[in-house]
Each structure stands twice: as C-alpha cells, then as structure tokens.
Design a protein around this motif. Structure first.
Motif, PDB file in Angstrom:
ATOM      1  N   ALA A   1       0.843  -1.198   0.000  1.00 17.21           N
ATOM      2  CA  ALA A   1       0.000   0.000   0.000  1.00 17.21           C
ATOM      3  C   ALA A   1       0.876   1.245   0.000  1.00 17.21           C
ATOM      4  O   ALA A   1       0.609   2.205  -0.719  1.00 17.21           O
ATOM      5  N   GLY A   2       1.920   1.220   0.800  1.00 18.27           N
ATOM      6  CA  GLY A   2       2.815   2.375   0.883  1.00 18.27           C
ATOM      7  C   GLY A   2       3.482   2.667  -0.449  1.00 18.27           C
ATOM      8  O   GLY A   2       3.685   3.827  -0.805  1.00 18.27           O
ATOM      9  N   SER A   3       3.786   1.636  -1.207  1.00 15.76           N
ATOM     10  CA  SER A   3       4.466   1.865  -2.477  1.00 15.76           C
ATOM     11  C   SER A   3       3.491   2.370  -3.540  1.00 15.76           C
ATOM     12  O   SER A   3       3.888   2.985  -4.513  1.00 15.76           O
ATOM     13  N   LEU A   4       2.182   2.081  -3.348  1.00 11.58           N
ATOM     14  CA  LEU A   4       1.213   2.533  -4.345  1.00 11.58           C
ATOM     15  C   LEU A   4       0.856   3.997  -4.176  1.00 11.58           C
ATOM     16  O   LEU A   4       0.615   4.693  -5.145  1.00 11.58           O
ATOM     17  N   VAL A   5       0.820   4.456  -2.932  1.00 12.33           N
ATOM     18  CA  VAL A   5       0.328   5.809  -2.678  1.00 12.33           C
ATOM     19  C   VAL A   5       1.100   6.877  -3.469  1.00 12.33           C
ATOM     20  O   VAL A   5       0.485   7.679  -4.162  1.00 12.33           O
ATOM     21  N   PRO A   6       2.447   6.882  -3.439  1.00 19.23           N
ATOM     22  CA  PRO A   6       3.135   7.935  -4.187  1.00 19.23           C
ATOM     23  C   PRO A   6       2.826   7.871  -5.673  1.00 19.23           C
ATOM     24  O   PRO A   6       2.708   8.894  -6.332  1.00 19.23           O
ATOM     25  N   ALA A   7       2.642   6.654  -6.197  1.00 23.34           N
ATOM     26  CA  ALA A   7       2.375   6.518  -7.626  1.00 23.34           C
ATOM     27  C   ALA A   7       1.049   7.183  -7.986  1.00 23.34           C
ATOM     28  O   ALA A   7       0.883   7.732  -9.063  1.00 23.34           O
ATOM     29  N   ILE A   8       0.083   7.138  -7.048  1.00 27.20           N
ATOM     30  CA  ILE A   8      -1.226   7.719  -7.336  1.00 27.20           C
ATOM     31  C   ILE A   8      -1.221   9.224  -7.104  1.00 27.20           C
ATOM     32  O   ILE A   8      -1.746   9.990  -7.891  1.00 27.20           O
ATOM     33  N   TRP A   9      -0.592   9.648  -6.009  1.00 27.08           N
ATOM     34  CA  TRP A   9      -0.745  11.046  -5.601  1.00 27.08           C
ATOM     35  C   TRP A   9       0.324  11.987  -6.129  1.00 27.08           C
ATOM     36  O   TRP A   9       0.103  13.176  -6.183  1.00 27.08           O
ATOM     37  N   ALA A  10       1.481  11.453  -6.491  1.00 22.80           N
ATOM     38  CA  ALA A  10       2.536  12.344  -6.962  1.00 22.80           C
ATOM     39  C   ALA A  10       2.072  13.037  -8.237  1.00 22.80           C
ATOM     40  O   ALA A  10       1.488  12.393  -9.103  1.00 22.80           O
ATOM     41  N   PRO A  11       2.262  14.349  -8.351  1.00 29.33           N
ATOM     42  CA  PRO A  11       1.874  15.003  -9.599  1.00 29.33           C
ATOM     43  C   PRO A  11       2.744  14.498 -10.741  1.00 29.33           C
ATOM     44  O   PRO A  11       3.872  14.073 -10.523  1.00 29.33           O
ATOM     45  N   ALA A  12       2.173  14.532 -11.927  1.00 24.06           N
ATOM     46  CA  ALA A  12       2.932  14.081 -13.092  1.00 24.06           C
ATOM     47  C   ALA A  12       4.207  14.900 -13.198  1.00 24.06           C
ATOM     48  O   ALA A  12       4.185  16.114 -13.111  1.00 24.06           O
ATOM     49  N   ARG A  13       5.331  14.230 -13.306  1.00 25.82           N
ATOM     50  CA  ARG A  13       6.566  14.972 -13.535  1.00 25.82           C
ATOM     51  C   ARG A  13       7.424  14.192 -14.501  1.00 25.82           C
ATOM     52  O   ARG A  13       7.318  12.979 -14.611  1.00 25.82           O
ATOM     53  N   ALA A  14       8.248  14.923 -15.216  1.00 28.48           N
ATOM     54  CA  ALA A  14       9.105  14.292 -16.199  1.00 28.48           C
ATOM     55  C   ALA A  14      10.139  13.435 -15.479  1.00 28.48           C
ATOM     56  O   ALA A  14      10.562  13.744 -14.368  1.00 28.48           O
ATOM     57  N   THR A  15      10.538  12.342 -16.079  1.00 31.69           N
ATOM     58  CA  THR A  15      11.596  11.520 -15.506  1.00 31.69           C
ATOM     59  C   THR A  15      12.938  12.192 -15.769  1.00 31.69           C
ATOM     60  O   THR A  15      13.061  13.004 -16.688  1.00 31.69           O
ATOM     61  N   PRO A  16      13.964  11.868 -14.954  1.00 28.42           N
ATOM     62  CA  PRO A  16      15.280  12.469 -15.208  1.00 28.42           C
ATOM     63  C   PRO A  16      15.768  12.239 -16.631  1.00 28.42           C
ATOM     64  O   PRO A  16      16.398  13.116 -17.226  1.00 28.42           O
ATOM     65  N   ALA A  17      15.423  11.074 -17.193  1.00 22.73           N
ATOM     66  CA  ALA A  17      15.839  10.789 -18.572  1.00 22.73           C
ATOM     67  C   ALA A  17      15.173  11.740 -19.552  1.00 22.73           C
ATOM     68  O   ALA A  17      15.798  12.211 -20.503  1.00 22.73           O
ATOM     69  N   GLU A  18      13.896  12.055 -19.307  1.00 21.07           N
ATOM     70  CA  GLU A  18      13.182  12.988 -20.190  1.00 21.07           C
ATOM     71  C   GLU A  18      13.772  14.385 -20.086  1.00 21.07           C
ATOM     72  O   GLU A  18      13.853  15.112 -21.077  1.00 21.07           O
ATOM     73  N   VAL A  19      14.175  14.746 -18.857  1.00 21.55           N
ATOM     74  CA  VAL A  19      14.778  16.062 -18.660  1.00 21.55           C
ATOM     75  C   VAL A  19      16.105  16.122 -19.416  1.00 21.55           C
ATOM     76  O   VAL A  19      16.375  17.074 -20.156  1.00 21.55           O
TER      77      VAL A  19
ATOM     78  N   HIS B   1      18.010  29.141 -22.547  1.00 22.30           N
ATOM     79  CA  HIS B   1      16.954  28.129 -22.468  1.00 22.30           C
ATOM     80  C   HIS B   1      16.643  27.873 -20.996  1.00 22.30           C
ATOM     81  O   HIS B   1      17.553  27.840 -20.178  1.00 22.30           O
ATOM     82  N   VAL B   2      15.373  27.660 -20.681  1.00 18.66           N
ATOM     83  CA  VAL B   2      14.988  27.408 -19.291  1.00 18.66           C
ATOM     84  C   VAL B   2      14.221  26.089 -19.204  1.00 18.66           C
ATOM     85  O   VAL B   2      13.376  25.797 -20.044  1.00 18.66           O
ATOM     86  N   PHE B   3      14.575  25.307 -18.171  1.00 16.22           N
ATOM     87  CA  PHE B   3      13.961  23.985 -17.968  1.00 16.22           C
ATOM     88  C   PHE B   3      13.477  23.855 -16.528  1.00 16.22           C
ATOM     89  O   PHE B   3      14.109  24.360 -15.606  1.00 16.22           O
ATOM     90  N   ALA B   4      12.369  23.134 -16.345  1.00 18.41           N
ATOM     91  CA  ALA B   4      11.860  22.821 -15.016  1.00 18.41           C
ATOM     92  C   ALA B   4      11.866  21.310 -14.905  1.00 18.41           C
ATOM     93  O   ALA B   4      11.113  20.638 -15.608  1.00 18.41           O
ATOM     94  N   GLU B   5      12.719  20.771 -14.047  1.00 18.36           N
ATOM     95  CA  GLU B   5      12.841  19.317 -14.080  1.00 18.36           C
ATOM     96  C   GLU B   5      11.705  18.593 -13.362  1.00 18.36           C
ATOM     97  O   GLU B   5      11.550  17.403 -13.536  1.00 18.36           O
ATOM     98  N   GLY B   6      10.874  19.312 -12.618  1.00 13.71           N
ATOM     99  CA  GLY B   6       9.766  18.656 -11.923  1.00 13.71           C
ATOM    100  C   GLY B   6       8.411  18.898 -12.565  1.00 13.71           C
ATOM    101  O   GLY B   6       7.391  18.485 -12.030  1.00 13.71           O
ATOM    102  N   ASN B   7       8.371  19.563 -13.704  1.00 14.40           N
ATOM    103  CA  ASN B   7       7.095  19.783 -14.394  1.00 14.40           C
ATOM    104  C   ASN B   7       6.785  18.580 -15.282  1.00 14.40           C
ATOM    105  O   ASN B   7       7.704  17.839 -15.651  1.00 14.40           O
ATOM    106  N   PRO B   8       5.509  18.389 -15.651  1.00 13.35           N
ATOM    107  CA  PRO B   8       5.193  17.274 -16.552  1.00 13.35           C
ATOM    108  C   PRO B   8       5.971  17.378 -17.860  1.00 13.35           C
ATOM    109  O   PRO B   8       6.362  16.369 -18.442  1.00 13.35           O
ATOM    110  N   LEU B   9       6.163  18.610 -18.343  1.00 12.95           N
ATOM    111  CA  LEU B   9       6.972  18.838 -19.541  1.00 12.95           C
ATOM    112  C   LEU B   9       8.153  19.702 -19.111  1.00 12.95           C
ATOM    113  O   LEU B   9       7.950  20.789 -18.583  1.00 12.95           O
ATOM    114  N   PRO B  10       9.375  19.211 -19.311  1.00 19.27           N
ATOM    115  CA  PRO B  10      10.514  19.932 -18.729  1.00 19.27           C
ATOM    116  C   PRO B  10      10.834  21.283 -19.369  1.00 19.27           C
ATOM    117  O   PRO B  10      11.403  22.144 -18.714  1.00 19.27           O
ATOM    118  N   ARG B  11      10.461  21.499 -20.620  1.00 20.44           N
ATOM    119  CA  ARG B  11      10.860  22.770 -21.227  1.00 20.44           C
ATOM    120  C   ARG B  11       9.935  23.905 -20.804  1.00 20.44           C
ATOM    121  O   ARG B  11       8.717  23.745 -20.726  1.00 20.44           O
TER     122      ARG B  11
END
Lengths: 141, 106
Positions: free
Chosen positions: A10-28, A77-87
């Motif tokens: 249950a603990g491992s599922l909660v962050p997956a549900i509640w965390a806001p969509a953010r780009a993965t480090p690879a996407e950034v 150029h400006v990037f936000a690494e925690g936004n759903p879209l990094p650019r």
C-alpha cells in the motif's frame, strides 16, 4: 496477506497515485540534449533568478541574465525538471538585442530544480540552477 | 485578437539600451488540465513570439505550457534609429497577431 506485506504494498502505491505528473530524469536530460546537443554546460557567468520559496506555482517571476556582450550570446533556455513537460522556454537573441537578459513568469507543478542554460555564439554553454520549494502548485486539475 | 500591453520608451538616445515589456492577455491553457467531465482540456498556448526593431531581431522566444497565463516578457533592445518595434506571436490555432510600437531617436 500479512499486515506487514500489505503496508509495504500500500505504501508503495500511494506515491504513484498522488505524486503530480513529472518528467523523468531521462526525459529532462533528453529535453536538454535536444536543445544544446552534447555540449556540457559550464557553471558561472549565467545568473538565474527565481524565488527559493514559491507561494503560488501558477505565476513565478523568473529572470536570467548572463555576464556577456549581447553579441556573444545566442540563446537562453529554461527547464523545469519537476514539471510534466521539462521545457519552459527558449529565448534567442538577435542583432538588435541590447542586453542578454530575459524575464518572464512561469508555472511550477511542484518543488523542484529550475535550470537555465545559456548558449554562446562560440558554441560553449553556461548553466545555473535554483532549488526551490513550491507551497501551492500550478493546478493540474 | 487578444489584448496586448506593450511598454516601450517613446524616445531614446542613439545607442541607448532600452527595456521592452510585453504582457499578452492569453489563458495559456497547458493541455495538462481536465474539465469537470474528466476530459482533457486541449492545449492552447502562444508558442512563438518574435520582436524585431527595424527588421532586426531583438528576441525570438519559443514558449511551452510552463509559461504562466497572460505571458509577460521583459527584454532589452539597443536603440539605433527612429522606427518601429514589431511584435508578432502565434498561438496553437495558427493565428498570428502583430503589434507595433514607434520609437523616436533624439
């Protein structure tokens, strides 16, 4: 299922549900690479100015300036690494630019690191980043 | 057509660095939100912006959904000659809007 097992699952599922969509480090990394190629940005010269404590993520004042002549800078150029879209934005300068500085207002989905990268006309890049805390996130609902 | 506020000095000296401020009244719908029915709200942003001073580029900006609603931009130009500063921007519907501001060099 044992109680312990249930709590772990249950603990491992909660962050997956509640965390806001953010780009993965690879996407950034991919987003940065798509803009500046394989150049490794150096620290210094560029100054990114964003408040460290953001009360409202819907409109955050951001400015970036670089200690250089306008003709030496191709773009910032400006990037936000925690936004759903990094650019966030790319700002290219031209012959009529008076000072290599831009200011705008951005959205931030969560507490994160904002990165600015300046691309110089000689091909080198400089970067600066700010770690910030967002108390009210830009609404995704 | 959206409302645009442009702040450019009316007069400047030759070679002076002037600040240009632009505020465009636009929702900048990010495409990340959903309406009350759970349907995604389609993205509608101004994705490109260009400012020229007597046909010379001052700033070319590529904007993404992370730019706040009612996008504000501040940047600097070098005042060389009397003329026009032109602002052109395009939204996701492909509509381009052009605004102009005059500047006199004394």
């Amino acid at each position: 299922m044992k109680r312990r097992g249930f709590l772990i699952v249950a603990g491992s599922l909660v962050p997956a549900i509640w965390a806001p969509a953010r780009a993965t480090p690879a996407e950034v990394a991919q987003a940065i690479k798509s803009v500046i190629g394989s150049t490794v940005p150096k620290p210094g010269r560029l100054k990114l100015d964003v408040p460290v404590l953001v009360e409202n993520g819907n409109a955050v004042a951001l400015s970036a300036s670089i200690d250089a002549l306008p003709g030496e800078v191709r773009a910032i150029h400006v990037f936000a690494e925690g936004n759903p879209l990094p650019r966030i934005g790319s700002f290219r300068f031209g012959p009529a630019t008076g000072r290599p500085r831009i200011a705008t207002r951005i959205r931030l989905a969560t507490s994160q690191t904002v990165i600015a990268i300046a691309e110089m006309t000689d091909g080198t890049c400089y970067s600066d980043s700010v770690d910030l805390l967002v108390t009210l996130a830009a609404c995704l609902e | 057509m959206v409302r645009v506020l442009i702040n450019v000095p009316k007069k400047a000296h030759r070679g002076e660095v002037i600040e240009i401020k632009v505020l465009i009244s636009h929702p900048m719908e990010s495409g990340q939100r959903r309406n009350e029915m759970g349907q995604p709200i389609p993205r509608d942003i101004i994705h490109s912006f260009r400012c020229t001073y007597n046909n010379q580029v001052v700033l070319e900006a590529e904007l993404f959904p992370a730019v706040a609603a009612n996008p504000f931009l501040s940047f600097f130009a070098v005042a060389e000659d009397t003329g026009t500063i032109v602002f052109a921007f395009t939204d996701d519907h492909g509509t381009e809007q052009v605004e102009r501001a005059a500047i006199v060099i004394e």
